[in-house]
Design a protein around this motif. Structure first.
Motif, PDB file in Angstrom:
ATOM      1  N   VAL A  42       0.848  -1.185   0.000  1.00  0.00           N
ATOM      2  CA  VAL A  42       0.000   0.000   0.000  1.00  0.00           C
ATOM      3  C   VAL A  42       0.890   1.242   0.000  1.00  0.00           C
ATOM      4  N   THR A  43       0.755   2.071  -1.039  1.00  0.00           N
ATOM      5  CA  THR A  43       1.517   3.326  -1.138  1.00  0.00           C
ATOM      6  C   THR A  43       0.504   4.438  -1.421  1.00  0.00           C
ATOM      7  N   GLY A  44       0.528   5.007  -2.631  1.00  0.00           N
ATOM      8  CA  GLY A  44      -0.498   5.969  -3.035  1.00  0.00           C
ATOM      9  C   GLY A  44      -0.564   7.198  -2.163  1.00  0.00           C
ATOM     10  N   ASP A  45      -1.792   7.665  -1.886  1.00  0.00           N
ATOM     11  CA  ASP A  45      -2.003   8.913  -1.140  1.00  0.00           C
ATOM     12  C   ASP A  45      -1.434   8.868   0.270  1.00  0.00           C
ATOM     13  N   SER A  46      -1.255   7.660   0.811  1.00  0.00           N
ATOM     14  CA  SER A  46      -0.741   7.511   2.169  1.00  0.00           C
ATOM     15  C   SER A  46       0.776   7.535   2.225  1.00  0.00           C
ATOM     16  N   GLY A  47       1.445   7.541   1.078  1.00  0.00           N
ATOM     17  CA  GLY A  47       2.884   7.344   1.094  1.00  0.00           C
ATOM     18  C   GLY A  47       3.200   5.879   1.300  1.00  0.00           C
ATOM     19  N   MET A  48       4.485   5.566   1.459  1.00  0.00           N
ATOM     20  CA  MET A  48       4.907   4.162   1.433  1.00  0.00           C
ATOM     21  C   MET A  48       5.069   3.518   2.807  1.00  0.00           C
ATOM     22  N   GLY A  49       4.694   4.196   3.877  1.00  0.00           N
ATOM     23  CA  GLY A  49       4.850   3.611   5.198  1.00  0.00           C
ATOM     24  C   GLY A  49       5.231   4.680   6.194  1.00  0.00           C
ATOM     25  N   HIS A  50       6.039   4.308   7.189  1.00  0.00           N
ATOM     26  CA  HIS A  50       6.473   5.310   8.149  1.00  0.00           C
ATOM     27  C   HIS A  50       7.872   5.018   8.670  1.00  0.00           C
ATOM     28  N   VAL A  51       8.414   6.005   9.368  1.00  0.00           N
ATOM     29  CA  VAL A  51       9.742   5.923   9.971  1.00  0.00           C
ATOM     30  C   VAL A  51       9.603   6.246  11.450  1.00  0.00           C
ATOM     31  N   ALA A  52      10.249   5.452  12.302  1.00  0.00           N
ATOM     32  CA  ALA A  52      10.234   5.704  13.742  1.00  0.00           C
ATOM     33  C   ALA A  52      11.648   5.982  14.219  1.00  0.00           C
ATOM     34  N   ILE A  53      11.796   7.023  15.010  1.00  0.00           N
ATOM     35  CA  ILE A  53      13.096   7.369  15.572  1.00  0.00           C
ATOM     36  C   ILE A  53      12.974   7.516  17.078  1.00  0.00           C
ATOM     37  N   THR A  54      14.112   7.371  17.762  1.00  0.00           N
ATOM     38  CA  THR A  54      14.168   7.707  19.183  1.00  0.00           C
ATOM     39  C   THR A  54      14.904   9.035  19.310  1.00  0.00           C
ATOM     40  N   SER A  55      14.545   9.794  20.309  1.00  0.00           N
ATOM     41  CA  SER A  55      15.123  11.122  20.434  1.00  0.00           C
ATOM     42  C   SER A  55      15.216  11.541  21.893  1.00  0.00           C
ATOM     43  N   ALA A  56      16.305  12.227  22.212  1.00  0.00           N
ATOM     44  CA  ALA A  56      16.415  12.859  23.526  1.00  0.00           C
ATOM     45  C   ALA A  56      15.816  14.261  23.502  1.00  0.00           C
TER      46      ALA A  56
END
Length: 333
Positions: free
Chosen positions: A140-154
């Protein structure tokens, strides 16, 4: 005139640097089930759909994500993002023709992003007429984009401020979770109908980052439940490490599992997350990451101690931020 670019921004590709080409080829094609193209001895790509490139793997020592590519719907929105970035005094550079070709786009602009991950924007992806050869029935891509990215942050407030300034990101919701006695808060940011394109996790009350890599995980969305189940089996059968077993998230209701990539960060394959209705959505806080499942697989006390050491070490290593685009940050609502 409306200058808000929300809804015109979609995660389009991810650039990864690694020396483990053979492992990445097996992981991407034989385990996850994506289409693979060898471009040169130092470059490979994975496709999910007709776009020429969704994941670009370049040979190098980082073993990490080095850039995120954002597909911008129209030239007006593209120019607004460029103008607001330049107006804050942040350098914006044009990618070379070779870089654009490798990413499967006509042209791109690049500027600094949180945690040293370059942010790249483009308007016109190049498509391939070559039929997809992959074990999955589709993604599933399209209007939603291709997924997501998760990062950790201080510095989660600054990270949220950055994506709000650049892409008019909206807060979808929060998750509060305790893992091995450590309290975490995760902020989920959306730039279109997808529940989130960026997730930012932080240890509550402590300015530490317990993850070695710039990203904690990447996500792609399977077209069908069978695709999810079969890729899960292939990951096991081929001997790749599983980080979390199949489970369902509390907030976006996505069914998913997490495998460990050859570069060390995690890769989530998910199915059927909720789609945000902008007319009714209100941010809430969920207790716990999962309704069920998502159990750690093969984790030992040694792994937990290593994660604690990484977190402690991060106190002496300032996190890369882009202050001009983060402002004072956006505190939790």
């Amino acid at each position: 005139m409306n200058t808000n670019v929300f809804g015109a921004v979609h995660l389009g590709y991810v650039v990864i640097e690694s020396r483990r080409f053979a492992d990445w080829r097996r992981f991407g094609t034989d385990a996850v089930g994506m289409h693979h193209d060898d471009i040169s001895p130092d470059v490979m790509r994975f496709r999910l759909d007709d776009q020429e490139c969704r994941f670009l793997i370049r040979r190098g020592p980082a073993e990490d994500v080095t850039a995120l590519g954002w597909h911008i719907d129209d030239h007006a929105s593209f120019e607004r993002i460029e103008a607001r970035t330049r107006a804050h005094g942040v350098p914006v550079v044009r990618g070379s023709d070779e870089e654009a070709a490798l990413r499967g786009v006509e042209r791109l602009l690049r500027f600094p992003g949180p945690k040293g991950i370059a942010q790249e924007i483009y308007t016109t992806p190049l498509t391939s007429a070559e039929p997809l050869k992959m074990l999955s029935s589709g993604w599933v891509t399209g209007d939603s984009g291709m997924g997501h990215v998760a990062i950790t942050s201080a510095r989660p407030a600054l990270t949220r401020g950055y994506f709000t300034t650049v892409f008019d990101a909206r807060l979808t919701d929060y998750i509060d979770e305790t893992i091995s006695g450590v309290k975490l808060r995760i902020r989920f940011l959306r730039v279109n109908e997808r529940h989130h394109s960026i997730a930012v996790a932080a240890v509550r009350g402590l300015p530490i980052d317990p993850v070695r890599t710039r990203v904690q995980h990447l996500n792609i969305q399977a077209a069908g439940l069978d695709d999810l189940a079969r890729s899960y089996d292939r990951v096991h059968e081929l001997g790749f490490d599983m980080a979390l077993s199949v489970g369902q998230h509390t907030n976006d209701k996505e069914l998913s599992y997490y495998a460990r990539t050859p570069s060390g960060f995690e890769w989530e394959v998910g199915w059927n997350p909720v789609v945000v209705d902008e007319s009714t959505w209100e941010p809430t806080t969920h207790q716990g990451i999962s309704v069920w499942g998502h159990k750690p697989v093969g984790r030992t006390i040694v792994d937990l101690l290593d994660q604690f050491r990484l977190g402690a070490r991060s106190l002496a290593r300032p996190e890369i931020t882009v202050p001009a685009l983060s402002g004072g940050g956006i505190p939790d609502d």
